[in-house]
Enzyme design. Structure first.
Site, mmCIF file in Angstrom:
data_model
loop_
_atom_site.group_PDB
_atom_site.id
_atom_site.type_symbol
_atom_site.label_atom_id
_atom_site.label_comp_id
_atom_site.label_asym_id
_atom_site.label_seq_id
_atom_site.Cartn_x
_atom_site.Cartn_y
_atom_site.Cartn_z
ATOM 1 N N ASP A 115 -26.636 22.256 -12.307
ATOM 2 C CA ASP A 115 -25.369 22.966 -12.414
ATOM 3 C C ASP A 115 -24.859 23.210 -10.996
ATOM 4 O O ASP A 115 -25.416 24.023 -10.262
ATOM 5 C CB ASP A 115 -25.594 24.296 -13.152
ATOM 6 C CG ASP A 115 -24.312 25.083 -13.351
ATOM 7 O OD1 ASP A 115 -23.289 24.749 -12.718
ATOM 8 O OD2 ASP A 115 -24.344 26.068 -14.120
ATOM 9 N N HIS A 116 -23.784 22.505 -10.619
ATOM 10 C CA HIS A 116 -23.321 22.556 -9.239
ATOM 11 C C HIS A 116 -22.727 23.917 -8.864
ATOM 12 O O HIS A 116 -22.530 24.207 -7.678
ATOM 13 C CB HIS A 116 -22.272 21.458 -8.997
ATOM 14 C CG HIS A 116 -22.371 20.845 -7.635
ATOM 15 N ND1 HIS A 116 -22.762 21.559 -6.515
ATOM 16 C CD2 HIS A 116 -22.149 19.567 -7.208
ATOM 17 C CE1 HIS A 116 -22.754 20.761 -5.462
ATOM 18 N NE2 HIS A 116 -22.402 19.547 -5.842
ATOM 19 N N ARG A 117 -22.428 24.763 -9.829
ATOM 20 C CA ARG A 117 -21.943 26.107 -9.517
ATOM 21 C C ARG A 117 -23.063 26.972 -8.950
ATOM 22 O O ARG A 117 -22.806 27.922 -8.207
ATOM 23 C CB ARG A 117 -21.369 26.768 -10.768
ATOM 24 C CG ARG A 117 -20.180 26.046 -11.385
ATOM 25 C CD ARG A 117 -19.851 26.589 -12.755
ATOM 26 N NE ARG A 117 -21.002 26.518 -13.652
ATOM 27 C CZ ARG A 117 -21.001 26.971 -14.904
ATOM 28 N NH1 ARG A 117 -19.901 27.533 -15.395
ATOM 29 N NH2 ARG A 117 -22.066 26.866 -15.659
#
Length: 465
Positions: A437-439
């Site tokens: 999850d790049h967040r």
């Protein structure tokens, strides 16, 4: 005096359940702790125990009944010595007049409605930031099939008469409730009305929705896209239609949500398994007298757990304006079921011995396939692992299980050319792909985790240190 036995809430987020099987019949005497029914929740089939002694006077909900709301009377329990022939079913209330019992009293506001400001006729209604829906809070674990209901929509300045469940379904599917005609008491919109709404009534494509969507995205939670409209199968092709199990429904909703709201990125490494396979053989020889046999998957669970322990910035979860950092590694391991998928958890996997992981995994997988897991055994987890190597799959990219921040996808170990000590040799090589999850996890952090995992697989004694 007879008492009602009601549909229990067998998980923190359970709203409805299927009464899969009665284990008693009318006239049977029960004691506290006796099993009286099997109930299928959104995750598993669980046993319902009697709390009080008595006699089953009447069964109100028959086997196989689906979507029975929590709190709905399912049987009547007569006291000792009471004449069961005199026991009557409870009178239906307004709450049970609507389909499947989801509705409350019509003028009882939801928590969201109580917080919402009174609607104004001259202004458009506001949309709340839906976030992750059921997983928006860091402590939330699994379950919960629909996003939370937002403030009640308005029509010409007046609040629509709609049940909370119908509103949540409408939000998830992008249905404009102002165009839906209610069939409930006093014209109330209920679940069936929303489910029967035409695809053309979807509101997601309306031009005026761009601004609220951007506002929600600014808070870290992109709005879910409307569910696609499905049509009947082609009439000229032989087919049969099979009703989805609760597990399959939840799996479909959660993974759709994940791909729509979570920005995935993927990193792949190739690992030489020869040292790990040799260590496994040696350990199994020593554990033979204890009846324990380690699988390759057990060692991979341990390797992922230790790698996450070494790279704590990858053992995290995105939570809106917050980032949750876990100090313990709980690995959810995907197990295929007859009607779907479930992820039992090896808790504190980095600190456990391999023999303990092997025994726990064998027990959890067996009970998962029998539908006998307890909610706390599959709800939670800080990261996931999915292994399709036993099917000969070389490499794949798994979908993140929200609200977790990553999942590791494991392919098959196969003989390939591989450079060992600066020389090209034939080795048993496995491809592992991390979905992140790049967040919550940056590319460099994900790469650091994958490098640690590769090192532990290729030098497995490091897992035992």
């Amino acid at each position: 005096m007879a008492t009602e036995l009601t549909m229990p809430a067998l998980s923190p987020t359970m709203e409805v359940g299927t009464l899969a099987k009665w284990l008693v019949k009318e006239g049977d005497t029960v004691e506290p702790g006796d099993l009286i029914a099997e109930i299928e929740t959104d995750k598993a089939t669980m046993e319902f125990e009697a709390v009080d002694p008595g006699t089953i006077a009447k069964i109100l909900v028959q086997e196989g009944t689906e979507e029975v709301a929590v709190g709905t009377p399912i049987a009547m329990l007569a006291e000792e010595g009471e004449d069961i022939s005199s026991v009557e079913a409870p009178a239906k209330s307004d709450k049970t007049e609507e389909p499947k019992g989801e509705a409350r009293e019509e003028d009882e506001p939801t928590k969201d409605e109580e917080k919402a400001p009174p609607p104004k006729a001259a202004s458009a209604p506001k949309e709340t930031d839906k976030g992750y829906g059921r997983d928006s809070a860091p402590a939330s674990r699994g379950g919960g099939d629909l996003p939370p209901a937002g403030p009640a929509p308005t029509a010409d300045g007046e609040r629509l008469n709609v049940t909370p469940l119908a509103r949540r379904i409408a939000d998830a599917r992008g249905i404009d409730l102002s165009s839906v005609k209610g069939s409930g008491p006093k014209g109330r919109i209920v679940k069936a009305d929303v489910e029967n709404a035409k695809a053309g009534e979807a509101k997601a494509a309306e031009a005026g929705k761009a601004a609220p969507a951007e506002k929600a995205a600014g808070k870290g939670a992109a709005p879910a896209a409307p569910a696609p409209a499905y049509t009947e199968a082609a009439a000229d092709a032989p087919h049969e239609t099979e009703k989805l199990s609760n597990v399959r429904k939840v799996t479909a909703r959660r993974l759709t949500e994940s791909k729509q709201t979570v920005p995935h990125f993927y990193l792949t490494v190739d690992c030489n398994l020869d040292a790990l396979l040799k260590l496994r053989s040696q350990l199994n020889a020593g554990l033979q007298d204890k009846g324990v046999k380690l699988s390759v998957n057990d060692l991979i669970v341990k390797a992922l757990a230790v790698a996450l322990d070494e790279v704590p910035n990858a053992n995290v979860q995105f939570a809106g304006d917050n980032l949750v950092k876990y100090s313990r590694v709980d690995v959810s391991v995907a197990v295929a079921l007859e009607g779907g998928l479930i992820t039992p958890i090896i808790r504190n996997a980095a600190e456990k011995r391999l023999s303990t992981i092997a025994e726990e995994m064998k027990d959890l997988a067996s009970r998962a396939r029998d539908g006998k897991l307890k909610p706390e055994e599959f709800q939670g987890g800080t990261a996931s692992l999915s292994n399709l190597g036993m099917y000969g799959i070389k490499q794949f990219e798994a979908v993140i299980n929200p609200p977790q921040g990553m999942i590791m996808a494991i392919g098959a170990g196969e003989k390939r050319p591989y450079v060992v000590d600066d020389a090209l040799q034939i080795a048993t090589v496995m491809s592992a792909t991390g979905s992140f999850d790049h967040r919550a996890i940056d590319g460099a952090t994900g790469a650091e985790l994958m490098a640690a995992f590769k090192r532990l697989v290729e030098n497995p004694m490091g897992m035992l240190a």
